[in-house]
Structure formats: C-alpha cells, structure tokens
Design an enzyme around this catalytic site. Sequence first.
Site, PDB file in Angstrom:
ATOM      1  N   LYS A 137      -1.652   7.318  -0.605  1.00  0.00           N
ATOM      2  CA  LYS A 137      -0.345   7.031  -1.203  1.00  0.00           C
ATOM      3  C   LYS A 137       0.357   8.306  -1.690  1.00  0.00           C
ATOM      4  O   LYS A 137      -0.265   9.374  -1.801  1.00  0.00           O
ATOM      5  CB  LYS A 137      -0.545   6.039  -2.359  1.00  0.00           C
ATOM      6  CG  LYS A 137      -1.004   4.650  -1.887  1.00  0.00           C
ATOM      7  CD  LYS A 137      -1.096   3.662  -3.061  1.00  0.00           C
ATOM      8  CE  LYS A 137      -1.493   2.275  -2.593  1.00  0.00           C
ATOM      9  NZ  LYS A 137      -1.562   1.296  -3.726  1.00  0.00           N
ATOM     10  N   TYR A 192       4.264  -4.823   1.996  1.00  0.00           N
ATOM     11  CA  TYR A 192       3.844  -5.437   0.733  1.00  0.00           C
ATOM     12  C   TYR A 192       4.521  -6.792   0.497  1.00  0.00           C
ATOM     13  O   TYR A 192       4.597  -7.264  -0.633  1.00  0.00           O
ATOM     14  CB  TYR A 192       4.114  -4.486  -0.434  1.00  0.00           C
ATOM     15  CG  TYR A 192       3.033  -3.444  -0.630  1.00  0.00           C
ATOM     16  CD1 TYR A 192       1.708  -3.808  -0.896  1.00  0.00           C
ATOM     17  CD2 TYR A 192       3.326  -2.090  -0.572  1.00  0.00           C
ATOM     18  CE1 TYR A 192       0.717  -2.855  -1.081  1.00  0.00           C
ATOM     19  CE2 TYR A 192       2.337  -1.124  -0.757  1.00  0.00           C
ATOM     20  CZ  TYR A 192       1.035  -1.518  -1.013  1.00  0.00           C
ATOM     21  OH  TYR A 192       0.050  -0.580  -1.208  1.00  0.00           O
ATOM     22  N   PHE A 226       6.044  -6.329 -10.309  1.00  0.00           N
ATOM     23  CA  PHE A 226       6.022  -4.894 -10.010  1.00  0.00           C
ATOM     24  C   PHE A 226       6.486  -4.584  -8.591  1.00  0.00           C
ATOM     25  O   PHE A 226       6.428  -3.423  -8.161  1.00  0.00           O
ATOM     26  CB  PHE A 226       4.611  -4.329 -10.234  1.00  0.00           C
ATOM     27  CG  PHE A 226       3.521  -5.019  -9.450  1.00  0.00           C
ATOM     28  CD1 PHE A 226       3.296  -4.702  -8.121  1.00  0.00           C
ATOM     29  CD2 PHE A 226       2.709  -5.974 -10.045  1.00  0.00           C
ATOM     30  CE1 PHE A 226       2.296  -5.326  -7.395  1.00  0.00           C
ATOM     31  CE2 PHE A 226       1.703  -6.615  -9.319  1.00  0.00           C
ATOM     32  CZ  PHE A 226       1.504  -6.285  -7.993  1.00  0.00           C
ATOM     33  N   ARG A 249     -13.231  -0.800   0.470  1.00  0.00           N
ATOM     34  CA  ARG A 249     -12.877  -1.331  -0.853  1.00  0.00           C
ATOM     35  C   ARG A 249     -13.853  -0.792  -1.915  1.00  0.00           C
ATOM     36  O   ARG A 249     -13.462  -0.489  -3.038  1.00  0.00           O
ATOM     37  CB  ARG A 249     -12.889  -2.864  -0.859  1.00  0.00           C
ATOM     38  CG  ARG A 249     -11.839  -3.546   0.015  1.00  0.00           C
ATOM     39  CD  ARG A 249     -10.414  -3.379  -0.425  1.00  0.00           C
ATOM     40  NE  ARG A 249     -10.138  -3.815  -1.766  1.00  0.00           N
ATOM     41  CZ  ARG A 249      -8.912  -4.041  -2.248  1.00  0.00           C
ATOM     42  NH1 ARG A 249      -7.835  -3.880  -1.464  1.00  0.00           N
ATOM     43  NH2 ARG A 249      -8.719  -4.396  -3.484  1.00  0.00           N
ATOM     44  N   THR A 308      -8.350  -1.749  -8.633  1.00  0.00           N
ATOM     45  CA  THR A 308      -6.910  -1.461  -8.547  1.00  0.00           C
ATOM     46  C   THR A 308      -6.459  -0.558  -9.689  1.00  0.00           C
ATOM     47  O   THR A 308      -5.726   0.413  -9.483  1.00  0.00           O
ATOM     48  CB  THR A 308      -6.111  -2.780  -8.584  1.00  0.00           C
ATOM     49  OG1 THR A 308      -6.600  -3.645  -7.555  1.00  0.00           O
ATOM     50  CG2 THR A 308      -4.619  -2.535  -8.394  1.00  0.00           C
ATOM     51  N   ARG A 314     -10.376   5.930  -6.784  1.00  0.00           N
ATOM     52  CA  ARG A 314      -9.393   5.668  -7.833  1.00  0.00           C
ATOM     53  C   ARG A 314      -9.848   6.201  -9.187  1.00  0.00           C
ATOM     54  O   ARG A 314      -9.033   6.723  -9.958  1.00  0.00           O
ATOM     55  CB  ARG A 314      -9.075   4.172  -7.870  1.00  0.00           C
ATOM     56  CG  ARG A 314      -8.148   3.771  -6.700  1.00  0.00           C
ATOM     57  CD  ARG A 314      -8.051   2.295  -6.520  1.00  0.00           C
ATOM     58  NE  ARG A 314      -6.923   1.906  -5.650  1.00  0.00           N
ATOM     59  CZ  ARG A 314      -6.735   0.683  -5.179  1.00  0.00           C
ATOM     60  NH1 ARG A 314      -7.596  -0.284  -5.487  1.00  0.00           N
ATOM     61  NH2 ARG A 314      -5.696   0.409  -4.425  1.00  0.00           N
ATOM     62  N   ASN A 370      -2.152   4.664  -7.535  1.00  0.00           N
ATOM     63  CA  ASN A 370      -3.617   4.611  -7.483  1.00  0.00           C
ATOM     64  C   ASN A 370      -4.186   5.161  -6.178  1.00  0.00           C
ATOM     65  O   ASN A 370      -5.274   4.786  -5.749  1.00  0.00           O
ATOM     66  CB  ASN A 370      -4.103   3.192  -7.792  1.00  0.00           C
ATOM     67  CG  ASN A 370      -3.580   2.165  -6.814  1.00  0.00           C
ATOM     68  OD1 ASN A 370      -2.902   2.514  -5.852  1.00  0.00           O
ATOM     69  ND2 ASN A 370      -3.895   0.902  -7.057  1.00  0.00           N
ATOM     70  N   HIS A 374      -4.490   2.677  -0.485  1.00  0.00           N
ATOM     71  CA  HIS A 374      -4.485   1.263  -0.106  1.00  0.00           C
ATOM     72  C   HIS A 374      -5.641   1.025   0.832  1.00  0.00           C
ATOM     73  O   HIS A 374      -5.978   1.894   1.641  1.00  0.00           O
ATOM     74  CB  HIS A 374      -3.177   0.889   0.611  1.00  0.00           C
ATOM     75  CG  HIS A 374      -3.274  -0.432   1.325  1.00  0.00           C
ATOM     76  ND1 HIS A 374      -3.050  -1.624   0.673  1.00  0.00           N
ATOM     77  CD2 HIS A 374      -3.638  -0.757   2.600  1.00  0.00           C
ATOM     78  CE1 HIS A 374      -3.241  -2.626   1.532  1.00  0.00           C
ATOM     79  NE2 HIS A 374      -3.603  -2.122   2.696  1.00  0.00           N
ATOM     80  N   GLU A 433      -2.388  -5.222   9.523  1.00  0.00           N
ATOM     81  CA  GLU A 433      -1.882  -3.969   8.948  1.00  0.00           C
ATOM     82  C   GLU A 433      -2.006  -2.812   9.946  1.00  0.00           C
ATOM     83  O   GLU A 433      -1.108  -1.957  10.028  1.00  0.00           O
ATOM     84  CB  GLU A 433      -2.618  -3.666   7.641  1.00  0.00           C
ATOM     85  CG  GLU A 433      -2.261  -4.679   6.545  1.00  0.00           C
ATOM     86  CD  GLU A 433      -3.064  -4.519   5.263  1.00  0.00           C
ATOM     87  OE1 GLU A 433      -2.831  -5.319   4.335  1.00  0.00           O
ATOM     88  OE2 GLU A 433      -3.914  -3.606   5.175  1.00  0.00           O
TER      89      GLU A 433
HETATM   90  P1  GDP Z   1      -5.136  -3.405  -4.281  1.00  0.00           P
HETATM   91  O1  GDP Z   1      -5.502  -4.348  -3.168  1.00  0.00           O
HETATM   92  O2  GDP Z   1      -6.334  -2.982  -5.098  1.00  0.00           O
HETATM   93  O3  GDP Z   1      -4.336  -2.207  -3.795  1.00  0.00           O
HETATM   94  O4  GDP Z   1      -4.209  -4.191  -5.320  1.00  0.00           O
HETATM   95  P2  GDP Z   1      -3.088  -5.332  -5.096  1.00  0.00           P
HETATM   96  O5  GDP Z   1      -3.076  -5.786  -3.669  1.00  0.00           O
HETATM   97  O6  GDP Z   1      -3.279  -6.353  -6.160  1.00  0.00           O
HETATM   98  O7  GDP Z   1      -1.728  -4.558  -5.432  1.00  0.00           O
HETATM   99  C1  GDP Z   1      -1.099  -3.748  -4.457  1.00  0.00           C
HETATM  100  C2  GDP Z   1      -0.638  -2.473  -5.144  1.00  0.00           C
HETATM  101  O8  GDP Z   1       0.394  -2.794  -6.088  1.00  0.00           O
HETATM  102  C3  GDP Z   1      -1.688  -1.744  -5.984  1.00  0.00           C
HETATM  103  O9  GDP Z   1      -2.541  -0.936  -5.225  1.00  0.00           O
HETATM  104  C4  GDP Z   1      -0.824  -0.922  -6.920  1.00  0.00           C
HETATM  105  O10 GDP Z   1      -0.294   0.232  -6.268  1.00  0.00           O
HETATM  106  C5  GDP Z   1       0.319  -1.898  -7.211  1.00  0.00           C
HETATM  107  N1  GDP Z   1       0.056  -2.707  -8.413  1.00  0.00           N
HETATM  108  C6  GDP Z   1      -0.888  -3.687  -8.569  1.00  0.00           C
HETATM  109  N2  GDP Z   1      -0.832  -4.227  -9.799  1.00  0.00           N
HETATM  110  C7  GDP Z   1       0.170  -3.579 -10.440  1.00  0.00           C
HETATM  111  C8  GDP Z   1       0.738  -3.676 -11.757  1.00  0.00           C
HETATM  112  O11 GDP Z   1       0.313  -4.498 -12.576  1.00  0.00           O
HETATM  113  N3  GDP Z   1       1.782  -2.831 -12.044  1.00  0.00           N
HETATM  114  C9  GDP Z   1       2.281  -1.926 -11.133  1.00  0.00           C
HETATM  115  N4  GDP Z   1       3.299  -1.138 -11.490  1.00  0.00           N
HETATM  116  N5  GDP Z   1       1.767  -1.809  -9.896  1.00  0.00           N
HETATM  117  C10 GDP Z   1       0.737  -2.609  -9.558  1.00  0.00           C
HETATM  118 MG    MG Z   2      -4.258  -5.530  -1.992  1.00  0.00          MG
END
Ligand code: GDP
Ligand code: MG
Length: 140
Positions: A11, A51, A59, A87, A93, A104, A114, A117, A128
């Site tokens: 990222k 996304y 968010f 993962r 996350t 991370r 973070n 992805h 994807e």
């Molecule tokens: P991942 O699969 O661990 O990447 O997490 P998710 O699929 O739940 O979320 C996708 C991405 O959205 C995350 O990797 C973060 O970059 C962002 N994100 C997730 N939760 C939050 C949040 O609570 N606040 C903000 N600002 N970004 C978030």
């Molecule tokens: Mg995810």
Amino acid sequence: MAVTRTFSIIKPDATRRNLTGAVTKMLEEAGLRVVASKRIRMTKEQAEGFYGVHRERPFFNDLVTFMMSGPVVVQVLEGEDAVKRNRDVMGATNPANAEPGTIRKELAESIEANSVHGSDSDENAATEIAFFFKPEEIVG
Ligand code: GDP
Ligand code: MG
C-alpha cells in the site's frame, strides 16, 4: 497442502517509506513466491471497484483516498496454502493488535495505513488477481 495463489498489494504508506523490498522480503521468507508484480497508481474507479465490498463502511471514502495517495505494488503470490500463509505473515488489520514478526506489526502505521492487502479466500484471490493481471503477466 496444495500450492495456490493469492493477491497482495503493497500500500501507499509502504511505497512512500521505500519499504517495497522490506515487505517483499517478509513475504518471501514466509514461503511465498512473487509470480507477478507491477507498480501502479490506482485510479478512483480501480480503488472503488476493488474495495466495493466495503462501500457501506464509514471508512470507505478515506480508504479510497488513501489507496490513491501514492503508488502501490500489486502482486500475485504463490505458495502452499497461499491465502492463509499470506494472511498469517500480514498480521491483524490493526497493527496494534498484530503479532510480533508480522508485516503490519513491524512496518504498518495505522489501521488504515497498514502497509499490505491480502486476499481472504481462494475465491476472492482469483477475482482480485483477474482485476489487475492478465494471465500472461503471471509467470509461475
Ligand atoms: P484486511 O482484510 O485485514 O485488510 O481488513 P478489511 O478487509 O476489514 O479492511 C480493508 C482495509 O480497510 C484495511 O486493510 C484498512 O486499510 C482499512 N480499514 C479497515 N478498518 C478500518 C477502520 O476502522 N478505519 C479506517 N480508516 N480504515 C480501516
Ligand atoms: Mg479484507
């Protein structure tokens, strides 16, 4: 266990801090092989489409803006049980909750910035990968 593929993004927070190599090294040390890689700047359409599953989350707009804020490196990774392996090395996350030794925990800035992805299922990995790569761009 079968050799499978997953999709990864390094990222903008990581490319900005010149951590492309550091992230890739951790992926490789976790047993993943980079079989496709390109550095791109995501368009709004790409970021929103990629996304789309998070469109209703509070968010979403911040996330799309963040993903367009600098270059990203999209990659296809190959290895035994690649989705889970990736993962595991990514960590939680929220970097504050991630295990020591994960990407991370060691490198990420915040729950949003973070660093990486990674696909969360074989099915999503296939979708994807196809979103960013033509079959001939993947060299196993
Ligand atoms: P991942 O699969 O661990 O990447 O997490 P998710 O699929 O739940 O979320 C996708 C991405 O959205 C995350 O990797 C973060 O970059 C962002 N994100 C997730 N939760 C939050 C949040 O609570 N606040 C903000 N600002 N970004 C978030
Ligand atoms: Mg995810």
